[in-house]
Design an enzyme around this catalytic site. Structure first.
Site, PDB file in Angstrom:
ATOM      1  N   ASP A   1      46.450   8.702  21.265  1.00  0.00           N
ATOM      2  CA  ASP A   1      46.212   8.976  19.843  1.00  0.00           C
ATOM      3  C   ASP A   1      47.387   9.826  19.364  1.00  0.00           C
ATOM      4  OD1 ASP A   1      43.200   9.152  18.129  1.00  0.00           O
ATOM      5  OD2 ASP A   1      44.976  10.171  17.354  1.00  0.00           O
TER       6      ASP A   1
ATOM      7  N   LEU B   1      52.221   4.816  18.956  1.00  0.00           N
ATOM      8  CA  LEU B   1      52.345   3.480  19.558  1.00  0.00           C
ATOM      9  C   LEU B   1      53.659   2.796  19.203  1.00  0.00           C
ATOM     10  CD1 LEU B   1      48.706   2.166  18.955  1.00  0.00           C
ATOM     11  CD2 LEU B   1      49.641   3.161  21.050  1.00  0.00           C
TER      12      LEU B   1
ATOM     13  N   SER C   1      38.068  -6.068  10.612  1.00  0.00           N
ATOM     14  CA  SER C   1      37.232  -5.626   9.491  1.00  0.00           C
ATOM     15  C   SER C   1      36.702  -6.817   8.701  1.00  0.00           C
ATOM     16  CB  SER C   1      38.108  -4.763   8.579  1.00  0.00           C
ATOM     17  OG  SER C   1      37.500  -4.586   7.324  1.00  0.00           O
TER      18      SER C   1
ATOM     19  N   TYR D   1      45.551  -3.315   3.538  1.00  0.00           N
ATOM     20  CA  TYR D   1      44.760  -2.920   4.712  1.00  0.00           C
ATOM     21  C   TYR D   1      44.115  -4.170   5.347  1.00  0.00           C
ATOM     22  CZ  TYR D   1      40.577  -1.404   7.215  1.00  0.00           C
ATOM     23  OH  TYR D   1      39.588  -1.260   8.145  1.00  0.00           O
TER      24      TYR D   1
ATOM     25  N   LYS E   1      44.903  -6.413   8.996  1.00  0.00           N
ATOM     26  CA  LYS E   1      43.890  -6.806   9.982  1.00  0.00           C
ATOM     27  C   LYS E   1      44.001  -8.296  10.255  1.00  0.00           C
ATOM     28  CE  LYS E   1      41.619  -2.884  10.622  1.00  0.00           C
ATOM     29  NZ  LYS E   1      41.819  -2.155  11.884  1.00  0.00           N
TER      30      LYS E   1
ATOM     31  N   ASN F   1      37.084   8.178   2.610  1.00  0.00           N
ATOM     32  CA  ASN F   1      37.215   6.871   1.972  1.00  0.00           C
ATOM     33  C   ASN F   1      36.017   5.958   2.146  1.00  0.00           C
ATOM     34  OD1 ASN F   1      37.574   6.235   4.576  1.00  0.00           O
ATOM     35  ND2 ASN F   1      39.729   5.731   4.436  1.00  0.00           N
TER      36      ASN F   1
HETATM   37  C1  UD1 Z   1      36.197  -0.816   1.986  1.00  0.00           C
HETATM   38  C2  UD1 Z   1      37.233  -1.887   2.068  1.00  0.00           C
HETATM   39  C3  UD1 Z   1      37.171  -2.551   3.393  1.00  0.00           C
HETATM   40  C4  UD1 Z   1      37.165  -1.574   4.530  1.00  0.00           C
HETATM   41  C5  UD1 Z   1      36.056  -0.570   4.332  1.00  0.00           C
HETATM   42  C6  UD1 Z   1      36.080   0.452   5.446  1.00  0.00           C
HETATM   43  C7  UD1 Z   1      37.765  -2.881  -0.158  1.00  0.00           C
HETATM   44  C8  UD1 Z   1      37.634  -4.115  -0.980  1.00  0.00           C
HETATM   45  N1  UD1 Z   1      37.117  -2.907   1.033  1.00  0.00           N
HETATM   46  O1  UD1 Z   1      34.981  -1.421   1.982  1.00  0.00           O
HETATM   47  O2  UD1 Z   1      38.286  -3.371   3.525  1.00  0.00           O
HETATM   48  O3  UD1 Z   1      36.995  -2.233   5.756  1.00  0.00           O
HETATM   49  O4  UD1 Z   1      36.245   0.056   3.084  1.00  0.00           O
HETATM   50  O5  UD1 Z   1      36.292   1.732   5.039  1.00  0.00           O
HETATM   51  O6  UD1 Z   1      38.406  -1.953  -0.536  1.00  0.00           O
HETATM   52  N2  UD1 Z   1      31.320   3.228  -3.837  1.00  0.00           N
HETATM   53  C9  UD1 Z   1      30.948   3.955  -4.964  1.00  0.00           C
HETATM   54  N3  UD1 Z   1      31.403   5.237  -5.086  1.00  0.00           N
HETATM   55  C10 UD1 Z   1      32.210   5.834  -4.139  1.00  0.00           C
HETATM   56  C11 UD1 Z   1      32.579   5.082  -3.008  1.00  0.00           C
HETATM   57  C12 UD1 Z   1      32.132   3.767  -2.897  1.00  0.00           C
HETATM   58  O7  UD1 Z   1      30.231   3.469  -5.826  1.00  0.00           O
HETATM   59  O8  UD1 Z   1      32.600   6.992  -4.329  1.00  0.00           O
HETATM   60  C13 UD1 Z   1      30.794   1.859  -3.682  1.00  0.00           C
HETATM   61  C14 UD1 Z   1      31.845   0.769  -3.606  1.00  0.00           C
HETATM   62  O9  UD1 Z   1      32.167   0.299  -4.889  1.00  0.00           O
HETATM   63  C15 UD1 Z   1      31.129  -0.273  -2.724  1.00  0.00           C
HETATM   64  C16 UD1 Z   1      30.271   0.567  -1.783  1.00  0.00           C
HETATM   65  O10 UD1 Z   1      30.119   1.818  -2.437  1.00  0.00           O
HETATM   66  O11 UD1 Z   1      30.271  -1.064  -3.493  1.00  0.00           O
HETATM   67  C17 UD1 Z   1      30.893   0.787  -0.407  1.00  0.00           C
HETATM   68  O12 UD1 Z   1      32.202   1.301  -0.595  1.00  0.00           O
HETATM   69  P1  UD1 Z   1      33.117   1.801   0.626  1.00  0.00           P
HETATM   70  O13 UD1 Z   1      32.324   2.694   1.515  1.00  0.00           O
HETATM   71  O14 UD1 Z   1      34.375   2.328   0.044  1.00  0.00           O
HETATM   72  O15 UD1 Z   1      33.419   0.484   1.468  1.00  0.00           O
HETATM   73  P2  UD1 Z   1      33.873  -1.003   0.991  1.00  0.00           P
HETATM   74  O16 UD1 Z   1      34.388  -0.996  -0.379  1.00  0.00           O
HETATM   75  O17 UD1 Z   1      32.797  -1.953   1.328  1.00  0.00           O
END
Ligand code: UD1
Length: 337
Positions: free
Chosen positions: A32, A60, A125, A150, A154, A199
Site C-alpha cells: 500500500d 505500484l 465496479s 473512474y 475499471k 465519496n
Molecule cells: C458511485 C459511482 C460508481 C462507484 C461508486 C463507488 C457514479 C455514476 N457512480 O456510485 O462508479 O463505483 O460511486 O463509490 O458516479 N447521493 C446523494 N447525496 C450524497 C451522496 C449520494 O443523494 O451526498 C445519492 C446519489 O445520487 C446516488 C446514491 O446516493 O443515487 C448513491 O451514491 P454514491 O454512494 O455516491 O454511489 P454511486 O453514485 O452509486
C-alpha cells in the site's frame, strides 16, 4: 501454499478482506502506498485477525520496489484493490486516474508473469455497466460507455485481463464487480477512511449524524423511481470480503477470465437508506433535495445469480447491519486513527 498479495490492502475493502483471509488461514502480504490509508489500519487488522500481515509501503508504479515484493515472497495469487475511487475527482483529473488506476495493473501483471504467479483477482465496479443497460445488471451485458474516467479505468483493466487470459491460458482472472460497498467491521476497528472528501452516500449520512454537516444533500428527487430518488444496491464490506475468498477458491480450480457481480440484488432509494439509518441508530438525518448529480443513474442493482450458482456466494448482511456498523465506525474512528 504460497502467499496472497493484496495491493491497497489497507483500504476499505482490502483491509476487511485481509482480516477474513487471515482468519481462513491464508498467508497475507499487503502493499500500500498510504495515499488514502493509514498505518493504524495494519495494527487494527492484527488486533482483529490475531496476526500481522507482512507490509510493504510501495507505489505500484515503481518497478524496483514492486519487484522486491515478488522476489522476497512466494506469492501464489494477487488481489488488486489499489486505486483512486472518487468519481467526481476522476472527471476533473482524468490523467491522474488513468495513471493510477490502469498503469499499476500493467506493472503487477508484468511482475506476475515474470515470477510465475498465475491467479489475479481484480476489484472492479458496477460503474462499468454505464447508462445503456437496464438494471438488474447481468455480467454478460455490454460495458464500456461509462459516465466517468473512474469507471472507464475499471473497464480498461477488465479488458487487459480478458486479453491476457487468451494469450496466457494457464492464468486465471477473477473480476469482481462491486455494487455499493458500505458498512464496516463490527468491532469498530476498520471502516472507510478518507484523506480528502468522503465519496459515498453512507459517509455523507454519517457526517450529518456526527453534526459535521447540517443536512444531507439529496441529488435529485425527480428520477423515474417510486420516491424520485436514486436507487442502488448496497452491500456490506464483510460480504465483499468473503466474495474474494470464494473468488480465490474458484481460481484454484479454473483457468480463464471470469466476471461476477457482488451485490445483494436489493434496491434501496436514498430516502429508504435514510429511513433505515434513522430507525436503527435513533438519529434524525435532515435533508434537502438538490439538483441531480451529473453522471448519476436513476437505478443500479445487480443480478446476483452467477455469483450464487458458480461461486456459492450470497451477501448475508442486511441494510440494517450496514447502517449500524457504518455509524459505529463513524463514531469511533477518530479515536483510532
Ligand atoms: C458511485 C459511482 C460508481 C462507484 C461508486 C463507488 C457514479 C455514476 N457512480 O456510485 O462508479 O463505483 O460511486 O463509490 O458516479 N447521493 C446523494 N447525496 C450524497 C451522496 C449520494 O443523494 O451526498 C445519492 C446519489 O445520487 C446516488 C446514491 O446516493 O443515487 C448513491 O451514491 P454514491 O454512494 O455516491 O454511489 P454511486 O453514485 O452509486
Amino acid at each position: 501454499m504460497g502467499a496472497i498479495l493484496l495491493t491497497g490492502g489497507l483500504g476499505f475493502v482490502g483491509s476487511h478482506t485481509g482480516v477474513e483471509l487471515i482468519k481462513e488461514g491464508y498467508d497475507v502480504i499487503i502493499v500500500d502506498n498510504l495515499s488514502n490509508s493509514d498505518m493504524k489500519t495494519l495494527d487494527n487488522i492484527e488486533k482483529i485477525a490475531g496476526k500481522r500481515p507482512r507490509f510493504y509501503e510501495e507505489d505500484l508504479c515503481q518497478e524496483e520496489g514492486l519487484e522486491k515484493v515478488f522476489l522476497e515472497n512466494k506469492i501464489e495469487s494477487v488481489i488488486h484493490f489499489a486505486g483512486y475511487k472518487a468519481v467526481g475527482e476522476s472527471r476533473e483529473k482524468p490523467l491522474l486516474y488513468y495513471k493510477n488506476n490502469v498503469l499499476p495493473a500493467l506493472m503487477l501483471l508484468e511482475q506476475m508473469q515474470k515470477h510465475g504467479v498465475k491467479k489475479f483477482v481484480f476489484s472492479s465496479s458496477a460503474a462499468v455497466y454505464g447508462p445503456d443497460n437496464d438494471a438488474p445488471y447481468t455480467e454478460d451485458m455490454p460495458t464500456g460507455n461509462c459516465t466517468n474516467p473512474y469507471g472507464k479505468c475499471k473497464r480498461i483493466v477488465e479488458e487487459i485481463c480478458q486479453d491476457l487470459s487468451v494469450a496466457a491460458p494457464d492464468m486465471t482472472f477473477i473480476i469482481l464487480r462491486y455494487f455499493n460497498p458500505t458498512g464496516a467491521h463490527e468491532s469498530g476497528l476498520l471502516g472507510e477512511t478518507f484523506k480528502s472528501l468522503p465519496n459515498s452516500l453512507m459517509s455523507y449520512i454519517c457526517k450529518v449524524a456526527l453534526g459535521e454537516c447540517r443536512y444531507l444533500s439529496i441529488f435529485g428527487n425527480d428520477y423515474p423511481t417510486p420516491d424520485g430518488t436514486g436507487i442502488r444496491d448496497y452491500v456490506h464490506v464483510l460480504d465483499l470480503a468473503t466474495g474474494h475468498i470464494k473468488g480465490l477458491e474458484y481460481a484454484d480450480k479454473n483457468r480463464g477470465c471470469h466476471i461476477f457481480n457482488l451485490g445483494r440484488g436489493k434496491a434501496y432509494s436514498v430516502l429508504d437508506l435514510i429511513k433505515v439509518f434513522e430507525q436503527v441508530n435513533g438519529i434524525q438525518i435532515p435533508y434537502l433535495f438538490e439538483a441531480r448529480r451529473p453522471g448519476d443513474l436513476a437505478l443500479a442493482y445487480a443480478d446476483c445469480k452467477k455469483a450464487k450458482e458458480v461461486l456459492g456466494w450470497v451477501a448475508e448482511k442486511d441494510i440494517e447491519s450496514m447502517c449500524k456498523d457504518s455509524w459505529h465506525w463513524a463514531r469511533t474512528k477518530w479515536d483510532i486513527l
